[in-house]
Design a protein around this motif. Structure first.
Motif, PDB file in Angstrom:
ATOM      1  N   UNK A 109       0.806  -1.221   0.000  1.00 19.17           N
ATOM      2  CA  UNK A 109       0.000   0.000   0.000  1.00 19.17           C
ATOM      3  C   UNK A 109       0.834   1.263   0.000  1.00 19.17           C
ATOM      4  N   UNK A 110       2.011   1.236   0.631  1.00 21.23           N
ATOM      5  CA  UNK A 110       2.871   2.422   0.657  1.00 21.23           C
ATOM      6  C   UNK A 110       3.279   2.856  -0.747  1.00 21.23           C
ATOM      7  N   UNK A 111       3.296   1.924  -1.685  1.00 24.30           N
ATOM      8  CA  UNK A 111       3.762   2.226  -3.038  1.00 24.30           C
ATOM      9  C   UNK A 111       2.628   2.280  -4.072  1.00 24.30           C
ATOM     10  N   UNK A 112       1.461   1.722  -3.750  1.00 26.75           N
ATOM     11  CA  UNK A 112       0.412   1.571  -4.746  1.00 26.75           C
ATOM     12  C   UNK A 112      -0.787   2.482  -4.557  1.00 26.75           C
ATOM     13  N   UNK A 113      -1.055   2.944  -3.325  1.00 33.28           N
ATOM     14  CA  UNK A 113      -2.214   3.811  -3.092  1.00 33.28           C
ATOM     15  C   UNK A 113      -1.964   5.169  -3.755  1.00 33.28           C
ATOM     16  N   UNK A 114      -2.906   5.650  -4.594  1.00 35.19           N
ATOM     17  CA  UNK A 114      -2.618   6.815  -5.435  1.00 35.19           C
ATOM     18  C   UNK A 114      -2.933   8.179  -4.833  1.00 35.19           C
ATOM     19  N   UNK A 115      -3.383   8.286  -3.590  1.00 34.52           N
ATOM     20  CA  UNK A 115      -3.755   9.571  -3.004  1.00 34.52           C
ATOM     21  C   UNK A 115      -4.841  10.246  -3.848  1.00 34.52           C
ATOM     22  N   UNK A 116      -4.586  11.442  -4.381  1.00 32.55           N
ATOM     23  CA  UNK A 116      -5.603  12.175  -5.152  1.00 32.55           C
ATOM     24  C   UNK A 116      -5.058  12.583  -6.518  1.00 32.55           C
ATOM     25  N   UNK A 117      -5.946  12.790  -7.517  1.00 35.77           N
ATOM     26  CA  UNK A 117      -5.485  13.237  -8.846  1.00 35.77           C
ATOM     27  C   UNK A 117      -4.742  14.564  -8.748  1.00 35.77           C
ATOM     28  N   UNK A 171       4.272   5.272  -8.872  1.00 36.68           N
ATOM     29  CA  UNK A 171       5.107   5.031 -10.050  1.00 36.68           C
ATOM     30  C   UNK A 171       4.305   4.526 -11.240  1.00 36.68           C
ATOM     31  N   UNK A 172       3.114   3.982 -10.991  1.00 38.97           N
ATOM     32  CA  UNK A 172       2.373   3.341 -12.074  1.00 38.97           C
ATOM     33  C   UNK A 172       1.482   4.318 -12.847  1.00 38.97           C
ATOM     34  N   UNK A 173       1.544   5.621 -12.489  1.00 33.49           N
ATOM     35  CA  UNK A 173       0.867   6.654 -13.270  1.00 33.49           C
ATOM     36  C   UNK A 173       1.907   7.641 -13.802  1.00 33.49           C
ATOM     37  N   UNK A 174       1.867   7.908 -15.095  1.00 29.97           N
ATOM     38  CA  UNK A 174       2.776   8.895 -15.664  1.00 29.97           C
ATOM     39  C   UNK A 174       2.279  10.301 -15.332  1.00 29.97           C
ATOM     40  N   UNK A 175       3.114  11.289 -15.557  1.00 27.81           N
ATOM     41  CA  UNK A 175       2.728  12.679 -15.310  1.00 27.81           C
ATOM     42  C   UNK A 175       1.538  13.071 -16.172  1.00 27.81           C
ATOM     43  N   UNK A 176       1.523  12.588 -17.412  1.00 28.51           N
ATOM     44  CA  UNK A 176       0.415  12.906 -18.323  1.00 28.51           C
ATOM     45  C   UNK A 176      -0.886  12.263 -17.834  1.00 28.51           C
ATOM     46  N   UNK A 177      -0.809  11.024 -17.360  1.00 26.07           N
ATOM     47  CA  UNK A 177      -1.999  10.339 -16.851  1.00 26.07           C
ATOM     48  C   UNK A 177      -2.522  11.011 -15.581  1.00 26.07           C
ATOM     49  N   UNK A 178      -1.603  11.490 -14.766  1.00 22.28           N
ATOM     50  CA  UNK A 178      -1.986  12.197 -13.555  1.00 22.28           C
ATOM     51  C   UNK A 178      -2.748  13.475 -13.892  1.00 22.28           C
ATOM     52  N   UNK A 179      -2.236  14.247 -14.848  1.00 25.11           N
ATOM     53  CA  UNK A 179      -2.899  15.482 -15.251  1.00 25.11           C
ATOM     54  C   UNK A 179      -4.232  15.198 -15.937  1.00 25.11           C
ATOM     55  N   UNK A 180      -4.278  14.126 -16.712  1.00 29.92           N
ATOM     56  CA  UNK A 180      -5.535  13.738 -17.360  1.00 29.92           C
ATOM     57  C   UNK A 180      -6.596  13.401 -16.314  1.00 29.92           C
ATOM     58  N   UNK A 181      -6.208  12.706 -15.290  1.00 29.84           N
ATOM     59  CA  UNK A 181      -7.143  12.360 -14.216  1.00 29.84           C
ATOM     60  C   UNK A 181      -7.663  13.615 -13.518  1.00 29.84           C
ATOM     61  N   UNK A 182      -6.772  14.575 -13.306  1.00 25.17           N
ATOM     62  CA  UNK A 182      -7.176  15.818 -12.649  1.00 25.17           C
ATOM     63  C   UNK A 182      -8.177  16.578 -13.510  1.00 25.17           C
ATOM     64  N   UNK A 183      -7.904  16.670 -14.816  1.00 24.00           N
ATOM     65  CA  UNK A 183      -8.828  17.382 -15.718  1.00 24.00           C
ATOM     66  C   UNK A 183     -10.164  16.653 -15.810  1.00 24.00           C
ATOM     67  N   UNK A 184     -10.114  15.340 -15.815  1.00 23.51           N
ATOM     68  CA  UNK A 184     -11.340  14.548 -15.931  1.00 23.51           C
ATOM     69  C   UNK A 184     -12.258  14.781 -14.738  1.00 23.51           C
ATOM     70  N   UNK A 185     -11.711  14.830 -13.540  1.00 20.76           N
ATOM     71  CA  UNK A 185     -12.529  15.048 -12.353  1.00 20.76           C
ATOM     72  C   UNK A 185     -13.002  16.491 -12.258  1.00 20.76           C
ATOM     73  N   UNK A 186     -12.209  17.435 -12.769  1.00 24.45           N
ATOM     74  CA  UNK A 186     -12.641  18.836 -12.795  1.00 24.45           C
ATOM     75  C   UNK A 186     -13.869  18.996 -13.681  1.00 24.45           C
ATOM     76  N   UNK A 187     -13.901  18.282 -14.809  1.00 26.47           N
ATOM     77  CA  UNK A 187     -15.074  18.331 -15.689  1.00 26.47           C
ATOM     78  C   UNK A 187     -16.309  17.774 -15.006  1.00 26.47           C
TER      79      UNK A 187
END
Length: 367
Positions: A153-161, A167-183
């Motif tokens: 869990x220390x390495x896999x729990x993603x916190x918030x967009x 490590x399993x989310x790229x910077x682009x995927x992270x930003x995409x997730x943030x924009x998706x939830x903002x919409x």
């Protein structure tokens, strides 16, 4: 365990009650701490502590030590369900959320299925191994698996967009997730202040969700009686109809039904909308099952049907949380609303459990 530690009277009930008291006391503080500390740090840390306490139950010589451990296990578990639920609410859209919550919720019946088979295997294969009873091996294996999984869990729990460090989310995927939830009008986390608390407690959402969700939780305790009932069923000659392995195995079918129903109803609520209708449909199965068990017919098969029907309604909780998330855009509001609702559920449940001396309840241990 009951026989080995010579439990008397309501001592088995009190173990369950102390767990619920610890859970209720620490739940809201844990939710607030989650707004200050990353979930990827807080949640696995408490889960590790949970695992250690579970392992220690294998060495307790009396019920008094069990009392302390069960209270602490409740304290450390208080973060688990509401904390992970809040994380899921931050990552998924209204059309997706109920299904994802059902997938997460299915971990409980899936664990019960696994534990059922494991209990059978431990009782038949490790009873007395190294001089340790099979029920103690169950606590030992529970502890080992919990600590190992918590470490991931220390390495896999993603916190918030937008703020995740996994490590399993790229910077682009992270930003995409943030924009998706903002919409979807899901807001980013803001400082938690007294003004935030005042706003949450003056909102109708808190009180309506607390009433509906806690009532749902209390109503879902009915099927926990099945093992105690099966243990009391006798053959014509007065011997027990079912052995220990059968008592562990028979409820597995109910948990399979629960998983199927959770996926089906949660997916349908997200795909077709109308969350209210799907909740009502779920609760009708609960009404039918409880009517059968209230009548308590002579037929063993009909009583089994009544118990099994009770496993069909558990998707209602996932749908209800998704509905609440639709109208609560901020993570602070979702965290407190879920925390208050779950706390009220456990407060009343602990009181009801400890004041029913003629109605002993099943003590269930979670992996």
């Amino acid at each position: 365990m009951k026989e080995a530690l010579n439990f008397q009277g309501n001592e088995l009930n009190y173990l369950d009650t102390l767990f619920r008291i610890g859970y209720a006391l620490f739940l809201i503080p844990s939710q607030i701490i989650l707004l200050k500390i990353r979930p990827s740090i807080w949640l696995p840390s408490l889960e590790c502590a949970w695992g250690i306490c579970t392992g220690l139950m294998a060495v307790m010589p009396s019920v008094k030590g069990m009392y302390a451990l069960r209270f602490l296990i409740g304290v450390f578990e208080a973060s688990s369900f509401p904390g992970i639920t809040c994380i899921l609410c931050s990552w998924y859209t209204p059309a997706e959320l109920a299904t994802r919550l059902a997938i997460f919720g299915s971990s409980y019946p899936a664990a019960q299925i696994f534990v059922g088979f494991m209990q059978v295997a431990l009782h038949e294969g490790m009873e007395g191994h190294l001089g340790i009873p099979g029920w103690k091996w169950l606590f030992i294996f529970n502890a080992m698996m919990t600590i190992i999984i918590a470490g991931f869990g220390f390495f896999l729990i993603p916190d918030s967009p937008g703020v995740t460090r996994v490590f399993w989310l790229t910077k682009e995927e992270n930003e995409l997730s943030k924009r998706r939830m903002t919409r979807m009008n899901k807001l980013a986390q803001t400082p938690f202040t007294w003004a935030t608390v005042k706003k949450i407690f003056s909102s109708w959402v808190l009180w309506v969700f607390m009433g509906a969700y806690s009532t749902l939780g209390w109503s879902q305790n009915s099927n926990t009686w099945i093992t105690l009932w099966l243990k009391a069923v006798k053959n014509v000659d007065g011997t027990n109809r079912f052995g220990i392995s059968e008592l562990n195995a028979i409820p597995i079918g109910g948990y399979v039904l629960q998983i199927i129903a959770m996926f089906a109803f949660a997916w349908a609520s997200g795909r077709f909308g109308g969350r209210y209708g799907w909740i009502v449909a779920q609760q009708m199965t609960l009404v039918v099952g409880n009517i059968i068990l209230s009548v308590w017919p002579e037929s063993f098969a009909v009583k089994m049907l009544g118990f099994y029907i009770l496993w069909l309604n558990h998707a209602a909780g996932a749908i209800m949380i998704a509905w609440m998330s639709d109208v609560c855009p901020s993570p602070e509001e979702r965290a407190v609303v879920i925390g208050v609702a779950c706390t009220w559920l456990y407060v009343v449940d602990a009181f009801a459990n400890s004041t029913s001396p003629s109605r002993p309840r099943l003590l269930v241990f979670r992996i």
